[in-house]
Design an enzyme around this catalytic site. Structure first.
Site, PDB file in Angstrom:
ATOM      1  N   ARG A  15       0.841  -1.200   0.000  1.00  0.00           N
ATOM      2  CA  ARG A  15       0.000   0.000   0.000  1.00  0.00           C
ATOM      3  C   ARG A  15       0.879   1.255   0.000  1.00  0.00           C
ATOM      4  NH1 ARG A  15      -3.565  -1.450   5.184  1.00  0.00           N
ATOM      5  NH2 ARG A  15      -1.557  -2.413   5.743  1.00  0.00           N
ATOM      6  N   SER A 133     -10.487  -2.314   8.189  1.00  0.00           N
ATOM      7  CA  SER A 133     -11.214  -3.363   8.902  1.00  0.00           C
ATOM      8  C   SER A 133     -12.168  -4.076   7.957  1.00  0.00           C
ATOM      9  CB  SER A 133     -11.986  -2.767  10.083  1.00  0.00           C
ATOM     10  OG  SER A 133     -11.113  -2.259  11.062  1.00  0.00           O
ATOM     11  N   LEU A 239     -11.610  -5.708  19.101  1.00  0.00           N
ATOM     12  CA  LEU A 239     -10.958  -4.392  19.053  1.00  0.00           C
ATOM     13  C   LEU A 239     -11.165  -3.661  20.366  1.00  0.00           C
ATOM     14  CD1 LEU A 239      -9.545  -2.046  17.536  1.00  0.00           C
ATOM     15  CD2 LEU A 239     -11.827  -1.259  16.872  1.00  0.00           C
ATOM     16  N   ASP A 269      -2.442  -7.218  15.180  1.00  0.00           N
ATOM     17  CA  ASP A 269      -1.709  -5.947  15.188  1.00  0.00           C
ATOM     18  C   ASP A 269      -1.923  -5.178  16.490  1.00  0.00           C
ATOM     19  OD1 ASP A 269      -4.307  -5.158  14.713  1.00  0.00           O
ATOM     20  OD2 ASP A 269      -3.924  -4.339  12.729  1.00  0.00           O
TER      21      ASP A 269
END
Length: 370
Positions: A15, A133, A239, A269
């Protein structure tokens, strides 16, 4: 302002933080954009496109990092710490709660670091986390289906089954954006889907939006055990904004799972919601613990970089423009960016990160006044 766009250096990360369209929006407002040569190649964006949008193509990473505002996708790696400095603004994903070393490097450098994943609007939404997400959630099901194939170490199960043979059992831990998108794809592929979440209102929403086609369960230890013990694919989609994900699946629980089952821990992550999770890369994405395949790539959307880049920049661009136009005043006057501020002049300004590491916390607005 001078804005820098370095090439990403994380393994498998293709990216890029700005598209040519975003560069054009900045240069039209008299900002100068320094793009490291080849920064967009992984997303099939050429130096010529950036140059046509008004950017200056610079040969080295150090040249792009010399800017006042650096826009990236992923957190700086140790090889990039040398470029961090006081007075500089870094705008990127950071996920500091899973990375003490990076947290300390940012504090030591004095840089102003704003994390995409903690930019939060007044209604509690995370607009810069949401697009990735969505991508990661949809990818999680695709990846899980791939690793359920026998030659990839899985149970040899087709996710949707066939007439006369039961489909795979997919368990999703967390019903937020990642979980919802994972469920959408899993249901579309014909799987049997169960979503667990701690919020009853979210379970009601999922039951309504999917018209009862999936099972919902309250997320507690007993229900998690019952679900994962019979699962073929477990997707970790938990999350805690800015904080470390809790362990919902322990090492002991793996012994009771189906051999050859697959875990895709999207929460890795932020430390992962599976005790046995550890970050992996696109070049070496899986490992096996107790006959359970673990896929724990921390930058999953990097595998579909063109889609991910445009989806991300669509959301980040208005904030990038504000930072370029106003500098730190944009943070002082924007509650969303204030939530996003993680470090400033050696102060740790995100409470969840400070609590994770037991470090001193400074109110973000107070840090900007010093």
């Amino acid at each position: 302002m001078i804005i820098g766009l370095p090439k990403e250096v994380k393994d498998g990360e293709n990216r890029v933080g700005l598209t040519p369209g975003a560069v054009k929006a900045l240069t039209r407002r008299s900002h100068r954009v320094l793009v490291e040569a080849g920064a967009g190649e992984g997303s099939f964006l050429t130096d010529e496109e950036y140059r046509a949008a008004g950017a200056d193509i610079v040969p080295h990473a150090a040249d792009a990092w010399a800017a006042e505002l650096v826009v990236k996708v992923k957190e700086p790696l140790p090889s990039e710490y040398q470029y961090l400095r006081p007075g500089q603004i870094l705008f990127t994903y950071l996920h500091l709660a899973a990375n003490r070393e990076l947290t300390q490097a940012l504090l030591d450098s004095g840089i102003t670091a704003i994390a995409y994943e903690t930019v939060q609007t007044e209604d509690g939404k995370l607009p810069l986390l949401m697009p990735m997400s969505e991508v990661a959630g949809r990818m999680a099901t695709q990846v899980g289906a791939t690793y359920l194939e026998k030659h990839n170490g899985g149970r040899g199960i087709l996710l949707g089954g066939v007439p006369g043979v039961a489909p795979a059992s997919v368990v999703i831990l967390g019903g937020g954006t990642v979980g919802t998108n994972a469920a959408k794809v899993a249901l579309g592929m014909g799987a049997q889907v169960t979503v667990l979440d701690i919020h009853h209102e979210r379970l009601q929403y999922l039951d309504d939006v999917f018209h009862g086609r999936l099972q919902t369960r309250a997320s507690n230890e007993y229900n998690i055990e019952q679900a994962v013990f019979t699962a073929d694919l477990v997707i970790g989609a938990v999350l805690i904004p800015g904080g470390r994900a809790p362990w919902l699946v322990t090492r002991k629980m793996l012994a009771h799972m189906r051999k050859g089952a697959v875990i895709v821990d999207v929460a890795v992550d932020q430390g992962g919601c599976i005790e046995t999770s550890r970050p992996t890369t696109h070049s070496n994405p899986t490992f096996v613990v107790d006959d359970i395949v673990h896929y724990c790539v921390a930058n999953m959307p990097g595998a579909v970089p063109r889609t991910s880049t445009f989806a991300l920049v669509n959301q980040t661009m208005s904030y990038t423009l504000n930072l370029a136009n106003q500098g730190l005043d944009a943070v002082r006057t924007s509650q969303a960016l204030l939530h996003g501020l993680n470090t400033h002049r050696g102060h740790l300004t995100h409470k969840a990160v400070a609590e994770t590491f037991g470090l001193p916390y400074t109110d973000p607005l107070q840090s900007l006044q010093t």
